[in-house]
Design an enzyme around this catalytic site. Sequence first.
Site, PDB file in Angstrom:
ATOM      1  N   SER A 100      27.072  33.893 -49.292  1.00 55.73           N
ATOM      2  CA  SER A 100      26.310  33.741 -50.524  1.00 55.73           C
ATOM      3  C   SER A 100      25.367  32.541 -50.408  1.00 55.73           C
ATOM      4  CB  SER A 100      27.269  33.637 -51.710  1.00 55.73           C
ATOM      5  OG  SER A 100      26.605  33.930 -52.923  1.00 55.73           O
ATOM      6  N   ASP A 159      28.201  40.482 -52.461  1.00 59.08           N
ATOM      7  CA  ASP A 159      28.433  39.061 -52.178  1.00 59.08           C
ATOM      8  C   ASP A 159      29.582  38.830 -51.192  1.00 59.08           C
ATOM      9  OD1 ASP A 159      29.049  36.269 -52.412  1.00 59.08           O
ATOM     10  OD2 ASP A 159      28.073  36.267 -54.363  1.00 59.08           O
TER      11      ASP A 159
END
Length: 346
Positions: free
Chosen positions: A85, A202
């Site tokens: 991320s 993610d």
Amino acid sequence: MTANKHAPFTRETERRTRRWFPWNLLRPGRGTAKFTRKPTDESAPKPIRIGLALSSGGAKGLAHVGVIQVLEENDIHIDAIAGCSMGAYVGSLWAAGFNGQQMAELAAELDTNRDMLKLVDPIFPPRRGFIHGDKVEDWLARSLKDASFDQLEKPLYVVATELDGFARKVFHQGDVVSAVRASLSIPGILEPAVRDGVEYVDGGVSDPLPVDVLKDRGIDAVIAVNVIPSIEDLKNCRLKAQVIQKNKRWWQQPASWLNQKLNYFAKGNLLDILRGAAMGSQIRLLEECSKRADVLLCPIVCDSSWHNYTNYEEYIQTGREIATAKLPEIKALIAACDHSKTLNAK
């Protein structure tokens, strides 16, 4: 008397021929030493390698920049980077050759809410997310261009999560931009990214602090940076926020009620709940990931939301402060690794 051209093949002729012709080259295992690679000495000491693992955490992941600045200022060499991320974004920039100051300058380009809107390409209706993510990918490409992993200055590992089955995926080949875009795809907010026909969300869903990614690939010691607060940190932050809110007068927050009603990103609204729920599961994973780090840095910022990129200076400063405080521990780790290398050499 002239010599006979067709004289019999005598023993003397045979001996001369054997001396002239390189017979050894035709015999397996003989005369071939100069054509083969010298075998490596398996007992020779291998260099100790140190890696940097950068966690997810939204805007608060800009604290990674402050940590990197301190590492650079103290000439601490990092052999490989793993991130997911926001940690993947910061890590990719560093691996591509950006230094800590240049990364801070990039963060400053998004120092207002109007600047942040440049990255928003809304989906209507929001069936698989609120944001397409194409503008986010364009923003990444501004800095990373069309770089591939093998062109980076440092080895980089980017963690994403396969949407079908939620298995961890570690990118180390191909183009960097699409890998980072996949790692940034917050479920419910950014539309899942597609790479090679596979959908990804993610990386924090499967591995929010990729320490094992580095250790599984031969990195001896890992410095890990985690910007996601623990449950205890969250409690303390909530109490602190309540005190601040209680001390505010109504004229100090004239638009707060309207903002709460209209802004999807406002505290306690839909996107905040989605992000908070995702972070709740990550906290549990982080407890285990953190235990495997050799040095753990936790630059935690309470009084700001995960998408508040306008607060970049505080995040970077917090990263610097934690890294400076942990510098003796980092240097001790490096000294221990160097000592181990010296002992192996004897």
